[in-house]
Design a protein around this motif. Structure first.
Motif, PDB file in Angstrom:
ATOM      1  N   LEU A   1       7.394   7.429  -1.199  1.00  0.00           N
ATOM      2  CA  LEU A   1       7.794   6.038  -1.383  1.00  0.00           C
ATOM      3  C   LEU A   1       7.529   5.200  -0.140  1.00  0.00           C
ATOM      4  O   LEU A   1       7.792   5.644   0.972  1.00  0.00           O
ATOM      5  N   ALA A   2       7.038   3.982  -0.362  1.00  0.00           N
ATOM      6  CA  ALA A   2       6.892   3.006   0.723  1.00  0.00           C
ATOM      7  C   ALA A   2       8.062   2.046   0.611  1.00  0.00           C
ATOM      8  O   ALA A   2       8.089   1.171  -0.259  1.00  0.00           O
ATOM      9  N   PHE A   3       9.040   2.221   1.491  1.00  0.00           N
ATOM     10  CA  PHE A   3      10.260   1.425   1.447  1.00  0.00           C
ATOM     11  C   PHE A   3      10.183   0.313   2.483  1.00  0.00           C
ATOM     12  O   PHE A   3       9.820   0.544   3.637  1.00  0.00           O
ATOM     13  N   SER A   4      10.512  -0.895   2.060  1.00  0.00           N
ATOM     14  CA  SER A   4      10.514  -2.043   2.955  1.00  0.00           C
ATOM     15  C   SER A   4      11.955  -2.441   3.270  1.00  0.00           C
ATOM     16  O   SER A   4      12.667  -2.948   2.400  1.00  0.00           O
ATOM     17  N   PRO A   5      12.402  -2.212   4.527  1.00  0.00           N
ATOM     18  CA  PRO A   5      13.765  -2.620   4.887  1.00  0.00           C
ATOM     19  C   PRO A   5      13.983  -4.125   4.761  1.00  0.00           C
ATOM     20  O   PRO A   5      15.087  -4.566   4.462  1.00  0.00           O
ATOM     21  N   SER A   6      12.920  -4.909   4.963  1.00  0.00           N
ATOM     22  CA  SER A   6      13.096  -6.365   4.911  1.00  0.00           C
ATOM     23  C   SER A   6      13.438  -6.847   3.508  1.00  0.00           C
ATOM     24  O   SER A   6      14.166  -7.823   3.338  1.00  0.00           O
ATOM     25  N   THR A   7      12.909  -6.155   2.485  1.00  0.00           N
ATOM     26  CA  THR A   7      13.239  -6.541   1.111  1.00  0.00           C
ATOM     27  C   THR A   7      14.216  -5.560   0.471  1.00  0.00           C
ATOM     28  O   THR A   7      14.645  -5.759  -0.660  1.00  0.00           O
ATOM     29  N   ALA A   8      14.547  -4.476   1.208  1.00  0.00           N
ATOM     30  CA  ALA A   8      15.456  -3.433   0.729  1.00  0.00           C
ATOM     31  C   ALA A   8      14.989  -2.862  -0.602  1.00  0.00           C
ATOM     32  O   ALA A   8      15.783  -2.644  -1.521  1.00  0.00           O
ATOM     33  N   SER A   9      13.666  -2.654  -0.706  1.00  0.00           N
ATOM     34  CA  SER A   9      13.137  -2.126  -1.961  1.00  0.00           C
ATOM     35  C   SER A   9      11.928  -1.225  -1.715  1.00  0.00           C
ATOM     36  O   SER A   9      11.285  -1.305  -0.670  1.00  0.00           O
ATOM     37  N   VAL A  10      11.650  -0.399  -2.710  1.00  0.00           N
ATOM     38  CA  VAL A  10      10.439   0.419  -2.682  1.00  0.00           C
ATOM     39  C   VAL A  10       9.302  -0.445  -3.208  1.00  0.00           C
ATOM     40  O   VAL A  10       9.364  -0.936  -4.341  1.00  0.00           O
TER      41      VAL A  10
END
Length: 199
Positions: free
Chosen positions: A79-88
């Motif tokens: 999974l590529a998780f983006s902390p800035s959007t809090a989503s995968v």
């Protein structure tokens, strides 16, 4: 932005990013390089704090020393998780398989004394599929340790050797409990004090 993982495998030998391999070896380490697609442009985000690459299941793989470690056979989503959007933002599936056999690049090697060479092995699964990933192996000189020396690290799929004296030596390599051997013939080297003549 979005994360795109279609060309994300970092080759452990060359360090270059290539297409994702068909199958990775259980026990190997590997790195996935996601690229960011923003307004039609592309840019590498490997190591970027805005993305975290993580396995969907820690039973099959885990983060280890800055890479992912394949723990058991099966299919796994990374999974590529983006902390800035809090989503995968994206994911890619990989397959892991156990090593069934090891094949040396050469079963026998002939070197003159004083020469250096590199030996390597590749791993295959039960279906004879080549297995990718950075293999954890142990190389040893099991016979003729006075003829050949291992130079530098001996814990990967390749090893550098020095031929030091005429005679035969056997190198053994074990990766995930599977092993093979390479026979090294040392002959015709230049000895100290012989005036530079081969002998």
């Amino acid at each position: 932005g979005q994360a795109e993982a279609s060309t994300g495998y970092v080759d452990p030998i060359t360090g270059s990013t290539t297409t994702l391999p068909t199958v990775l070896a259980v026990g190997s380490r590997f790195t996935i390089d996601y690229t960011s697609i923003i307004n039609g442009g592309t840019g590498s985000v490997q190591g970027d704090s805005s993305y975290t690459v993580s396995p969907a299941s820690t039973r099959l793989a885990e983060l280890s020393d800055g890479a992912l470690l394949a723990k058991r056979p099966g299919y796994l989503a990374l999974l590529a998780f983006s902390p800035s959007t809090a989503s995968v933002e994206d994911f890619v599936f990989v397959r892991f398989a156990n090593i069934a056999s090891l094949t040396p690049d050469r079963a026998e090697v002939s070197l003159p004394a004083g020469a250096t060479d590199t030996l390597s092995v590749t791993a295959q699964d039960d279906a004879l599929e080549l297995l990718a990933g950075r293999l954890a192996c142990v190389w040893t000189v099991t016979a003729g340790s006075d003829k050949v020396l291992i130079q530098g690290p001996n814990d990967g799929a390749s090893v550098r050797i020095d031929a030091v004296a005429d005679g035969d030596a056997t190198l053994s390599v074990v990766c995930s409990e599977h092993g093979t051997q390479v026979l090294v013939h040392v002959a015709g080297g230049v000895s100290v004090g012989d005036g530079g003549k081969n002998g």
